[in-house]
Design a protein around this motif. Sequence first.
Motif, short mmCIF file in Angstrom:
data_model
loop_
_atom_site.label_atom_id
_atom_site.label_comp_id
_atom_site.label_asym_id
_atom_site.label_seq_id
_atom_site.Cartn_x
_atom_site.Cartn_y
_atom_site.Cartn_z
N ALA A 84 0.83 -1.19 0.00
CA ALA A 84 0.00 0.00 0.00
C ALA A 84 0.87 1.24 0.00
O ALA A 84 1.95 1.27 0.60
CB ALA A 84 -0.94 0.01 1.20
N LYS A 85 0.39 2.28 -0.64
CA LYS A 85 1.10 3.55 -0.74
C LYS A 85 0.13 4.69 -0.44
O LYS A 85 -0.93 4.78 -1.06
CB LYS A 85 1.70 3.73 -2.13
CG LYS A 85 2.36 5.07 -2.38
CD LYS A 85 3.62 5.23 -1.54
CE LYS A 85 4.35 6.53 -1.89
NZ LYS A 85 5.58 6.71 -1.06
N LYS A 86 0.51 5.54 0.52
CA LYS A 86 -0.30 6.70 0.86
C LYS A 86 0.31 7.94 0.23
O LYS A 86 1.50 8.22 0.40
CB LYS A 86 -0.40 6.88 2.37
CG LYS A 86 -1.29 8.03 2.80
CD LYS A 86 -1.41 8.06 4.33
CE LYS A 86 -2.34 9.18 4.78
NZ LYS A 86 -1.76 10.53 4.53
N MET A 87 -0.51 8.68 -0.50
CA MET A 87 -0.09 9.93 -1.14
C MET A 87 -1.05 11.03 -0.71
O MET A 87 -2.22 11.01 -1.09
CB MET A 87 -0.08 9.77 -2.66
CG MET A 87 0.91 8.72 -3.16
SD MET A 87 0.69 8.30 -4.91
CE MET A 87 -0.82 7.34 -4.81
N ASP A 88 -0.55 11.94 0.10
CA ASP A 88 -1.36 13.01 0.65
C ASP A 88 -2.52 12.43 1.46
O ASP A 88 -2.29 11.78 2.47
CB ASP A 88 -1.86 13.93 -0.47
CG ASP A 88 -2.40 15.25 0.07
OD1 ASP A 88 -2.13 15.58 1.24
OD2 ASP A 88 -3.12 15.94 -0.67
N LYS A 89 -3.76 12.57 0.99
CA LYS A 89 -4.93 12.13 1.74
C LYS A 89 -5.54 10.83 1.22
O LYS A 89 -6.62 10.43 1.65
CB LYS A 89 -6.00 13.22 1.73
CG LYS A 89 -5.57 14.51 2.42
CD LYS A 89 -6.68 15.53 2.42
CE LYS A 89 -6.26 16.81 3.14
NZ LYS A 89 -7.35 17.82 3.17
N VAL A 90 -4.86 10.16 0.29
CA VAL A 90 -5.40 8.95 -0.32
C VAL A 90 -4.36 7.83 -0.27
O VAL A 90 -3.18 8.06 -0.54
CB VAL A 90 -5.82 9.20 -1.79
CG1 VAL A 90 -6.35 7.91 -2.41
CG2 VAL A 90 -6.87 10.30 -1.87
#
Length: 245
Positions: A87-93
């Motif tokens: 999983a990868k989180k980018m900013d708010k997603v």
Amino acid sequence: MGAGAYGRANSLVAVPDLSSIYQNPAGIGYLDYHFAAVAIHKTLPVEGLLTVGAWGNIKSRIVNIGFSADNFGDEYYHETRIGLAAAKKMDKVSMGIKFSLLNNAIKEMSSKQTVLGEFGILATPSKFFNVGLHVVNFTRAKLYESQNLPTFVNFGIGLNPSKKINISGEIDYPIGEKPFLKLGIAYQIKDHFSLSTGVNPNLNAVHFGVSFDVKKYRFAYAVSTHPNVGLSNHITLAILFNEKK
């Protein structure tokens, strides 16, 4: 697996949690620590309804990696899964994907394997709520030519009315069947102690849970009541590394 989720009727598709590798792999992207966990799920007094599992998370700057292994059943019938997620989180997603090798075995009759694929999205548009989507078995896996495994599309929301209260709601839609609702709530009594409850009207089940931390260890216990099978007990012990307080 995961007593924290079970205490809330497994309604955490939009709430990051230690059990995100089972609830929604996108939730792994929100975890800012490594951990390893083991759990036992036992339904009393039904023989054979026993699940044991272990899973964990490895955090990195590029992508978070989750792993899991669990077994359901007894010597006559059992299902075993080994899963790997990223999983990868980018900013708010956050976006996540998981693949599992599923083995189904009936003693002295058959043993079949297949690969099960899942993906999810979890977003935080505001500090007051999250939304999540989880698709289970997008690979349309099946164990036998005449037996397709079900494909689920799960959508949920997590509400944060205060720092101590989190409310979770989820609609699970098995393709070709009627959707059903699950609801849960957690109350953080103290920094290291919380209570939870949840309902699954589809199963007429009511869930309760408790969780507390002792240094780097987290213990969680959950129980559900079902009119036909009695009590289901779920115990989880996790070790957290480099957790931000």
